[in-house]
Design a protein around this motif. Structure first.
Motif, PDB file in Angstrom:
ATOM      1  N   GLN A  81     -43.697 -15.685  40.936  1.00 44.69           N
ATOM      2  CA  GLN A  81     -43.585 -17.119  40.714  1.00 44.69           C
ATOM      3  C   GLN A  81     -42.558 -17.381  39.614  1.00 44.69           C
ATOM      4  O   GLN A  81     -42.687 -16.865  38.506  1.00 44.69           O
ATOM      5  N   VAL A  82     -41.563 -18.214  39.928  1.00 45.06           N
ATOM      6  CA  VAL A  82     -40.563 -18.586  38.943  1.00 45.06           C
ATOM      7  C   VAL A  82     -41.206 -19.467  37.884  1.00 45.06           C
ATOM      8  O   VAL A  82     -42.000 -20.360  38.190  1.00 45.06           O
ATOM      9  N   GLN A  83     -40.832 -19.231  36.629  1.00 45.94           N
ATOM     10  CA  GLN A  83     -41.352 -20.030  35.536  1.00 45.94           C
ATOM     11  C   GLN A  83     -40.223 -20.410  34.592  1.00 45.94           C
ATOM     12  O   GLN A  83     -39.438 -19.559  34.176  1.00 45.94           O
ATOM     13  N   LEU A  84     -40.148 -21.689  34.257  1.00 47.48           N
ATOM     14  CA  LEU A  84     -39.206 -22.208  33.282  1.00 47.48           C
ATOM     15  C   LEU A  84     -40.002 -22.936  32.213  1.00 47.48           C
ATOM     16  O   LEU A  84     -40.786 -23.830  32.528  1.00 47.48           O
ATOM     17  N   VAL A  85     -39.795 -22.576  30.957  1.00 42.43           N
ATOM     18  CA  VAL A  85     -40.550 -23.158  29.858  1.00 42.43           C
ATOM     19  C   VAL A  85     -39.584 -23.727  28.839  1.00 42.43           C
ATOM     20  O   VAL A  85     -38.841 -22.978  28.189  1.00 42.43           O
ATOM     21  N   GLU A  86     -39.601 -25.052  28.686  1.00 42.23           N
ATOM     22  CA  GLU A  86     -38.780 -25.714  27.684  1.00 42.23           C
ATOM     23  C   GLU A  86     -39.520 -25.780  26.359  1.00 42.23           C
ATOM     24  O   GLU A  86     -40.749 -25.878  26.322  1.00 42.23           O
ATOM     25  N   SER A  87     -38.758 -25.770  25.277  1.00 41.56           N
ATOM     26  CA  SER A  87     -39.324 -25.922  23.950  1.00 41.56           C
ATOM     27  C   SER A  87     -38.273 -26.510  23.029  1.00 41.56           C
ATOM     28  O   SER A  87     -37.092 -26.564  23.365  1.00 41.56           O
ATOM     29  N   GLY A  88     -38.699 -26.955  21.862  1.00 41.41           N
ATOM     30  CA  GLY A  88     -37.784 -27.453  20.851  1.00 41.41           C
ATOM     31  C   GLY A  88     -37.734 -28.949  20.704  1.00 41.41           C
ATOM     32  O   GLY A  88     -37.060 -29.459  19.799  1.00 41.41           O
ATOM     33  N   GLY A  89     -38.417 -29.676  21.566  1.00 43.51           N
ATOM     34  CA  GLY A  89     -38.444 -31.118  21.443  1.00 43.51           C
ATOM     35  C   GLY A  89     -39.288 -31.566  20.266  1.00 43.51           C
ATOM     36  O   GLY A  89     -39.978 -30.774  19.622  1.00 43.51           O
ATOM     37  N   GLY A  90     -39.214 -32.853  19.983  1.00 44.07           N
ATOM     38  CA  GLY A  90     -39.982 -33.399  18.884  1.00 44.07           C
ATOM     39  C   GLY A  90     -39.453 -34.746  18.458  1.00 44.07           C
ATOM     40  O   GLY A  90     -38.655 -35.376  19.153  1.00 44.07           O
ATOM     41  N   LEU A  91     -39.906 -35.176  17.302  1.00 47.84           N
ATOM     42  CA  LEU A  91     -39.510 -36.460  16.727  1.00 47.84           C
ATOM     43  C   LEU A  91     -38.493 -36.227  15.619  1.00 47.84           C
ATOM     44  O   LEU A  91     -38.748 -35.451  14.691  1.00 47.84           O
ATOM     45  N   VAL A  92     -37.353 -36.893  15.726  1.00 46.38           N
ATOM     46  CA  VAL A  92     -36.316 -36.795  14.705  1.00 46.38           C
ATOM     47  C   VAL A  92     -35.769 -38.180  14.399  1.00 46.38           C
ATOM     48  O   VAL A  92     -35.856 -39.101  15.216  1.00 46.38           O
ATOM     49  N   GLN A  93     -35.184 -38.310  13.224  1.00 44.12           N
ATOM     50  CA  GLN A  93     -34.538 -39.553  12.846  1.00 44.12           C
ATOM     51  C   GLN A  93     -33.131 -39.631  13.432  1.00 44.12           C
ATOM     52  O   GLN A  93     -32.511 -38.609  13.727  1.00 44.12           O
ATOM     53  N   PRO A  94     -32.616 -40.842  13.620  1.00 44.76           N
ATOM     54  CA  PRO A  94     -31.229 -40.964  14.067  1.00 44.76           C
ATOM     55  C   PRO A  94     -30.282 -40.175  13.167  1.00 44.76           C
ATOM     56  O   PRO A  94     -30.427 -40.187  11.940  1.00 44.76           O
ATOM     57  N   GLY A  95     -29.329 -39.488  13.787  1.00 47.77           N
ATOM     58  CA  GLY A  95     -28.414 -38.629  13.062  1.00 47.77           C
ATOM     59  C   GLY A  95     -28.888 -37.200  12.902  1.00 47.77           C
ATOM     60  O   GLY A  95     -28.101 -36.338  12.480  1.00 47.77           O
ATOM     61  N   GLY A  96     -30.122 -36.938  13.244  1.00 47.98           N
ATOM     62  CA  GLY A  96     -30.664 -35.603  13.134  1.00 47.98           C
ATOM     63  C   GLY A  96     -30.279 -34.716  14.297  1.00 47.98           C
ATOM     64  O   GLY A  96     -29.562 -35.123  15.214  1.00 47.98           O
ATOM     65  N   SER A  97     -30.781 -33.485  14.267  1.00 44.33           N
ATOM     66  CA  SER A  97     -30.451 -32.487  15.278  1.00 44.33           C
ATOM     67  C   SER A  97     -31.693 -31.801  15.805  1.00 44.33           C
ATOM     68  O   SER A  97     -32.693 -31.660  15.107  1.00 44.33           O
ATOM     69  N   LEU A  98     -31.608 -31.368  17.044  1.00 45.27           N
ATOM     70  CA  LEU A  98     -32.616 -30.533  17.671  1.00 45.27           C
ATOM     71  C   LEU A  98     -31.922 -29.495  18.539  1.00 45.27           C
ATOM     72  O   LEU A  98     -30.824 -29.735  19.036  1.00 45.27           O
ATOM     73  N   ARG A  99     -32.584 -28.375  18.731  1.00 46.40           N
ATOM     74  CA  ARG A  99     -32.105 -27.360  19.651  1.00 46.40           C
ATOM     75  C   ARG A  99     -33.188 -27.091  20.681  1.00 46.40           C
ATOM     76  O   ARG A  99     -34.265 -26.589  20.350  1.00 46.40           O
ATOM     77  N   LEU A 100     -32.900 -27.436  21.923  1.00 50.02           N
ATOM     78  CA  LEU A 100     -33.826 -27.194  23.011  1.00 50.02           C
ATOM     79  C   LEU A 100     -33.569 -25.832  23.630  1.00 50.02           C
ATOM     80  O   LEU A 100     -32.429 -25.388  23.719  1.00 50.02           O
ATOM     81  N   SER A 101     -34.642 -25.190  24.069  1.00 51.99           N
ATOM     82  CA  SER A 101     -34.540 -23.908  24.741  1.00 51.99           C
ATOM     83  C   SER A 101     -35.231 -23.977  26.092  1.00 51.99           C
ATOM     84  O   SER A 101     -36.218 -24.702  26.259  1.00 51.99           O
ATOM     85  N   CYS A 102     -34.725 -23.231  27.029  1.00 46.93           N
ATOM     86  CA  CYS A 102     -35.346 -23.076  28.334  1.00 46.93           C
ATOM     87  C   CYS A 102     -35.421 -21.590  28.627  1.00 46.93           C
ATOM     88  O   CYS A 102     -34.391 -20.953  28.872  1.00 46.93           O
TER      89      CYS A 102
END
Length: 116
Positions: A1-22
């Protein structure tokens, strides 16, 4: 079974940064092109960025050019989306999507909220 798991989301203020992973499992990872999509509440799902199976070709929605960077590490079976200078209009559920000649698969999504 293929599995894809995203992570790294959340709450940030404008101008901030996030790094999402799959992170992918049970895939021949380097045989798949990969994309990030997003869907804001009440809106149609849209393509954010894409990357070819080898990482040699990338493309971006006009709304994120210069702010987001898509990449992949085939040795780790993982795709990334570096998101800088985030804006409130970037708020959405972000989905990993992979595809090749034999099929395509969606992850479950990770929520990104940009707000003061």
């Amino acid at each position: 079974q293929v599995q894809l798991v995203e992570s790294g989301g959340g709450l940030v203020q404008p101008g901030g940064s996030l790094r999402l992973s799959c992170a992918a499992s049970r895939l021949t990872f380097d045989s798949y092109g990969m994309r990030w999509y997003r869907q804001a509440a009440g809106k149609e799902r849209e393509l954010v960025a894409g990357i070819s199976s080898t990482g040699g070709i990338t493309n971006y929605a006009d709304s994120v050019k210069g702010r987001f960077t898509i990449s992949r590490d085939n040795a780790k079976n993982t795709m990334y989306l570096q998101m800088n200078n985030l804006k409130p209009e970037d708020t959405a559920m972000y989905y990993c999507f992979v595809y090749n000649w034999g099929g395509s698969y969606w992850g479950q999504g990770t929520q990104v909220t940009v707000s003061s």
